[in-house]
Design a protein around this motif. Structure first.
Motif, short mmCIF file in Angstrom:
data_model
loop_
_atom_site.label_atom_id
_atom_site.label_comp_id
_atom_site.label_asym_id
_atom_site.label_seq_id
_atom_site.Cartn_x
_atom_site.Cartn_y
_atom_site.Cartn_z
N GLU A 5 0.85 -1.19 0.00
CA GLU A 5 0.00 0.00 0.00
C GLU A 5 0.88 1.24 0.00
N ILE A 6 0.67 2.12 -0.99
CA ILE A 6 1.44 3.35 -1.10
C ILE A 6 0.51 4.54 -0.89
N THR A 7 0.85 5.35 0.07
CA THR A 7 0.02 6.51 0.38
C THR A 7 0.82 7.78 0.11
N ILE A 8 0.22 8.70 -0.66
CA ILE A 8 0.85 9.99 -0.95
C ILE A 8 -0.03 11.08 -0.36
N ARG A 9 0.54 11.91 0.48
CA ARG A 9 -0.19 13.03 1.07
C ARG A 9 0.44 14.33 0.59
N SER A 10 -0.42 15.26 0.11
CA SER A 10 0.08 16.51 -0.45
C SER A 10 -0.88 17.66 -0.14
N THR A 11 -0.36 18.85 -0.16
CA THR A 11 -1.21 20.04 0.04
C THR A 11 -1.94 20.42 -1.24
N GLY A 12 -1.63 19.77 -2.35
CA GLY A 12 -2.30 20.05 -3.62
C GLY A 12 -1.49 19.51 -4.77
N LEU A 13 -2.02 19.60 -6.01
CA LEU A 13 -1.36 19.11 -7.20
C LEU A 13 -0.81 20.28 -8.00
N GLU A 14 0.47 20.21 -8.30
CA GLU A 14 1.08 21.26 -9.12
C GLU A 14 0.77 21.05 -10.59
N ARG A 15 0.69 19.78 -11.02
CA ARG A 15 0.33 19.45 -12.39
C ARG A 15 -0.58 18.25 -12.39
N ASN A 16 -1.48 18.20 -13.40
CA ASN A 16 -2.40 17.07 -13.55
C ASN A 16 -2.70 16.94 -15.03
N ASP A 17 -1.68 16.51 -15.80
CA ASP A 17 -1.76 16.51 -17.26
C ASP A 17 -2.22 15.17 -17.80
N GLU A 18 -2.83 15.22 -19.01
CA GLU A 18 -3.13 14.02 -19.78
C GLU A 18 -2.11 13.94 -20.90
N LEU A 19 -1.43 12.82 -21.01
CA LEU A 19 -0.34 12.66 -21.97
C LEU A 19 -0.62 11.51 -22.93
N GLU A 20 -0.13 11.67 -24.17
CA GLU A 20 -0.31 10.60 -25.15
C GLU A 20 0.67 9.45 -24.90
#
Length: 376
Positions: free
Chosen positions: A354-369
């Motif tokens: 189980e991998i948990t990532i905790r962050s204050t927000g997302l700097e990037r959220n791109d869709e890539l080909e």
């Protein structure tokens, strides 16, 4: 820079030799006659060559031993104090070791040597063997030791050599001293000197035992921390010069793997460099190019004949970590992310993770080909 070049080593000759019996149970040394001309030269030159593979030492500031030994070499007009120096040296040895019964009886030897060019050397050897004390003199038909003109017994070199050959460990302590830029005249100041020492009685790393170091007023040229650092540099440079021969992960982080090997081992033996390199690389072939490079780097750093205990090197802390899941998800993060609990990896009972990532927000959220290239 090596103590002697290969040519100088091959052309070593003994010009003067003298031995004196030293026994902790006796109040004073037994002085013997000078061996004139030197005998069994080939045998003793080989002992000198063995010593040349010893550790580098230097005289302590203010030591009087260099001046004493320098007096044993001939002056430009042919005079020298060779015999007197040998007596003074034997007296000094007795004074330094006192009545220490742990020391075996034997002989203290002084050789004056020369080789090509203007190179002059002095060798001091302590052979330890009880039989030497009893059977090292030439005797007449009545069994009485033959004396020279000064009343000193004449040593039986053949008996000594036979004794030493039977017990090679009898040569416990040996030092070779080279005086730089030898140009001796009666008024010449004692020049700078270099010293190499082997002391087989001192254990794996051949440090001169305390009484032998005190006798010669010497200390090791490089401390363990400096020796360890030079070894590290030699290994790292060898890896960088032979990346095609080493595992990919070692080539990417050579210092980490070298320091990890150092942390796992007790010390380094110059006679077995492949053992250390094998620990770093998880194996190395005797014919590997990197092993030849490593030996060359050790020589360049003046530690090709050093055996020493490791001290001072610790594996560097990892800066980044990469996790790749069975599903092909790649996660790159720094050690600080784990420390701050931004990333948490927990093993599950079913074998999963189980991998948990905790962050204050997302700097990037791109869709890539297509997936961007991930560094190796």
């Amino acid at each position: 820079m090596s103590f002697l070049s290969e040519t100088e080593v091959e052309n070593l000759t003994i010009e003067r030799m003298i031995f004196h019996v030293v026994d902790p149970a006796s109040e004073s040394p037994t002085f013997l006659a000078e061996v004139k001309p030197p005998q069994c030269v080939d045998f003793f030159v080989e002992r000198v060559k063995e010593t040349l593979r010893g550790a580098a030492y230097e005289f302590l500031p203010g030591a009087g031993v260099p001046e004493l030994l320098y007096r044993a070499l001939p002056t430009s007009d042919g005079d020298d104090d060779f015999i007197q120096v040998s007596h003074d040296l034997a007296d000094r040895f007795k004074d330094k070791v006192k009545q220490d019964k742990r020391l075996a009886p034997g002989v203290l030897m002084l050789f004056a040597l020369k080789t090509t060019g203007n190179v002059q050397l002095v060798t001091v050897i302590k052979y330890e063997h009880q039989q030497v004390v009893s059977y090292s003199y030439i005797k007449d038909e009545n069994g009485t030791p033959v004396l020279d003109a000064d009343g000193n017994p004449v040593p039986d070199l053949q008996t000594l050599v036979e004794t030493f050959t039977k017990d090679r460990k009898a040569m416990q302590k040996s030092a070779v001293i080279r005086f730089q830029d030898y140009r001796k005249s009666t008024k010449h100041k004692t020049p700078q000197s270099s010293v190499v020492v082997i002391d087989h009685s001192s254990g794996r790393y051949r440090d001169a035992t305390q009484h032998f170091a005190n006798f010669l007023d010497i200390k090791r040229t490089f401390e363990p921390i400096e020796l360890t650092k030079r070894l590290e540099d030699a290994a790292v440079e060898s890896i960088k010069a032979n990346k095609d021969e080493v595992p990919a992960e070692v080539a990417k982080a050579p210092k980490r793997f070298v320091r990890t090997a150092i942390s796992r081992l007790d010390g380094f033996d110059f006679e077995k460099p492949e053992e250390f390199l094998s620990t770093v690389l998880q194996g190395v072939s005797p014919e590997a190019k990197i092993l030849k490079t490593f030996k060359s780097k050790l020589a360049n750093k003046n530690i090709s004949t050093e055996a020493f205990k490791f001290e001072g090197a610790t594996p560097p802390a990892a800066e980044y970590r990469r996790v790749v899941t069975n599903e092909g998800i790649t996660l790159l993060f720094s050690a600080g992310h784990e420390e701050n609990k931004n990333v948490k990896i927990k093993d599950e009972d079913n074998g999963g993770v189980e991998i948990t990532i905790r962050s204050t927000g997302l700097e990037r959220n791109d869709e890539l080909e297509k997936m961007p290239k991930i560094p190796d």
